[in-house]
Motif scaffolding. Structure first.
Motif, mmCIF file in Angstrom:
data_model
loop_
_atom_site.group_PDB
_atom_site.id
_atom_site.type_symbol
_atom_site.label_atom_id
_atom_site.label_comp_id
_atom_site.label_asym_id
_atom_site.label_seq_id
_atom_site.Cartn_x
_atom_site.Cartn_y
_atom_site.Cartn_z
ATOM 1 N N TYR A 41 0.875 -1.277 -0.202
ATOM 2 C CA TYR A 41 -0.025 -0.044 0.157
ATOM 3 C C TYR A 41 0.823 1.367 0.029
ATOM 4 C CZ TYR A 41 -3.779 -3.362 1.577
ATOM 5 O OH TYR A 41 -4.505 -4.335 1.793
ATOM 6 N N THR A 42 0.397 2.479 -0.395
ATOM 7 C CA THR A 42 0.960 3.501 -0.333
ATOM 8 C C THR A 42 0.314 4.572 0.817
ATOM 9 O OG1 THR A 42 1.908 3.553 -2.564
ATOM 10 C CG2 THR A 42 1.857 5.698 -1.409
ATOM 11 N N GLN A 43 0.953 4.895 1.547
ATOM 12 C CA GLN A 43 0.120 5.853 2.730
ATOM 13 C C GLN A 43 0.978 6.797 3.054
ATOM 14 O OE1 GLN A 43 -3.075 4.312 4.234
ATOM 15 N NE2 GLN A 43 -3.134 6.537 5.331
ATOM 16 N N LEU A 44 0.384 8.069 3.394
ATOM 17 C CA LEU A 44 1.060 9.284 3.903
ATOM 18 C C LEU A 44 0.871 9.219 5.361
ATOM 19 C CD1 LEU A 44 2.440 11.784 2.977
ATOM 20 C CD2 LEU A 44 0.030 13.118 3.121
ATOM 21 N N ILE A 45 2.164 9.141 6.031
ATOM 22 C CA ILE A 45 2.044 9.144 7.712
ATOM 23 C C ILE A 45 2.767 10.353 8.394
ATOM 24 C CG2 ILE A 45 2.796 7.838 9.466
ATOM 25 C CD1 ILE A 45 2.740 5.399 7.771
ATOM 26 N N GLU A 46 2.398 11.029 9.211
ATOM 27 C CA GLU A 46 2.891 12.048 10.103
ATOM 28 C C GLU A 46 3.959 11.492 10.987
ATOM 29 O OE1 GLU A 46 0.013 14.805 11.548
ATOM 30 O OE2 GLU A 46 -0.498 15.700 9.834
ATOM 31 N N ILE A 47 5.195 11.892 11.034
ATOM 32 C CA ILE A 47 6.106 11.271 11.929
ATOM 33 C C ILE A 47 6.608 12.317 12.775
ATOM 34 C CG2 ILE A 47 8.477 10.142 12.223
ATOM 35 C CD1 ILE A 47 6.668 8.561 10.704
ATOM 36 N N ASP A 49 6.218 14.674 6.771
ATOM 37 C CA ASP A 49 5.248 13.806 6.364
ATOM 38 C C ASP A 49 6.073 12.622 5.388
ATOM 39 O OD1 ASP A 49 2.943 15.196 6.833
ATOM 40 O OD2 ASP A 49 3.304 16.652 5.594
ATOM 41 N N LEU A 50 5.561 11.531 5.724
ATOM 42 C CA LEU A 50 6.323 10.186 5.243
ATOM 43 C C LEU A 50 5.352 9.579 4.331
ATOM 44 C CD1 LEU A 50 8.693 8.377 5.029
ATOM 45 C CD2 LEU A 50 7.742 7.024 6.916
ATOM 46 N N ARG A 109 9.438 7.924 0.576
ATOM 47 C CA ARG A 109 10.178 9.127 0.576
ATOM 48 C C ARG A 109 9.506 10.393 1.552
ATOM 49 N NH1 ARG A 109 7.771 13.525 -2.574
ATOM 50 N NH2 ARG A 109 5.888 13.202 -3.624
ATOM 51 N N ILE A 110 10.421 11.182 1.993
ATOM 52 C CA ILE A 110 10.018 12.376 2.785
ATOM 53 C C ILE A 110 9.360 13.468 1.853
ATOM 54 C CG2 ILE A 110 10.518 14.092 4.691
ATOM 55 C CD1 ILE A 110 12.128 11.898 6.080
ATOM 56 N N ILE A 111 8.053 13.808 2.196
ATOM 57 C CA ILE A 111 7.645 14.846 1.449
ATOM 58 C C ILE A 111 8.398 16.236 1.533
ATOM 59 C CG2 ILE A 111 5.905 16.291 0.842
ATOM 60 C CD1 ILE A 111 5.312 13.364 0.204
#
Length: 313
Positions: free
Chosen positions: A35-41, A63-64, A120-122
């Motif tokens: 999956y491709t997911q945007l995650i806040e680190i 944002d990762l 990648r990191i945005i």
């Protein structure tokens, strides 16, 4: 009369087993997919330069974009690992610290345990606003209690190196401070020179940054002995028309002195005085005060302080 058909208990157990097994297989299959997911680190800033205070408006996350299987994605969602940002490696502008994420991808991979081949990191960099702190030198006050072994003492106070430390922090706190104490330490039965380190007591001073967190303490400790001298009592400020008789006429002064200075002590170095002006009405005694003594003697005591007197008519 017709009977209702009964399900065998073994059939129910078998059905439940296959239902649960199927659900587990379905979950494993779904979580195994990519999956491709945007995650806040969340980010945690470390090693902030001591002369700077970073703004509360600093970024709190990066944002990762994570491309991975469902297991790893849910790990990041639920366990929420933090990213440490080392501000000592940031570039400084007029009022901002700029940390390049792209220049530290290897460190970030190790911290977050991810592979940037598919993720990648945005953001390319993190920009952290800062204000300069005020700097000041504060005197360090030793909070060291020294109890010497019998026959030992020192002519010198405990010396701190350095005797002052640089601190930085908010102006309103810095301006109200002149000194800072060391941690409390107690040294007993001391019979050798002191040489050690003691931490500065920063309790309640979390808003300040200390450039040194400890100082060195030293003191020369030497063999001492006890001596004594008999000194004549001097009465001052007696009215000229007053005939005053007092007793005792002499007092024994006991003291401790460094062995090397023992022979240098002379009765002429002492002066014992009773001031007639300090007598309260109705008193028949005066209090003797040692007003002169050698500077290198310690632990002074008198065998008598009260001087009895009578006025002769």
């Amino acid at each position: 009369m017709l009977r209702k058909p009964r399900f065998k208990r073994t059939s129910v157990k078998t059905f439940s087993f296959f239902l649960i097994f199927s659900a587990i297989v379905w979950v494993l299959v779904q979580f195994s997919k990519t999956y491709t997911q945007l995650i806040e680190i969340p980010v945690n800033y470390v090693n902030t330069p001591l002369d700077k205070s970073i703004s509360d408006e600093r970024p709190d996350h990066v944002d990762l974009q994570l491309q991975d299987n469902g297991f790893n994605i849910y790990y990041y969602k639920f366990f929420n690992p933090q990213l440490k940002i080392d501000l000592s490696k940031a570039r400084e502008t007029e009022n901002e610290l700029v940390y390049s994420l792209q220049n530290h991808l290897t460190e970030i991979e190790q911290q977050l345990k991810i592979d940037f081949e598919n993720s990648r990191i945005i953001q390319n960099e993190i920009v952290v606003p800062f204000q300069f702190k005020k700097e000041k030198m504060l005197k360090v006050i030793p909070n060291i209690e020294v109890n010497y072994a019998v026959g030992y003492s020192s002519d010198d106070p405990v010396k701190l190196t350095p005797d002052s430390v640089k601190v930085s922090g908010p102006e309103k706190i810095i301006d109200s401070m002149l000194s800072v104490p060391t941690k409390t330490i107690k040294l007993n039965k001391v019979n050798t020179d002191l040489d050690g380190n003691v931490a500065i007591d920063t309790s309640g001073l979390g808003a300040l940054s200390f450039y040194d967190n400890s100082v060195k303490y030293t003191q020369k400790v030497e063999k001492f002995t006890e001596g004594s001298v008999e000194i004549a009592v001097e009465v001052i400020n007696v009215p000229e028309d007053l005939n005053l008789a007092y007793f005792p006429k002499t007092i024994v002064v006991y003291y401790q002195v460094n062995l090397k200075n023992f022979e240098n002590v002379s009765p002429a170095d002492f002066r014992l005085v009773c001031d007639y002006k300090n007598i309260n009405e109705g008193d028949d005694y005066m209090i003797a005060q040692l007003v002169e003594k050698p500077g290198f003697i310690h632990n002074i005591r008198l065998n008598e302080r009260r001087i009895q007197f009578v006025i002769k008519r």
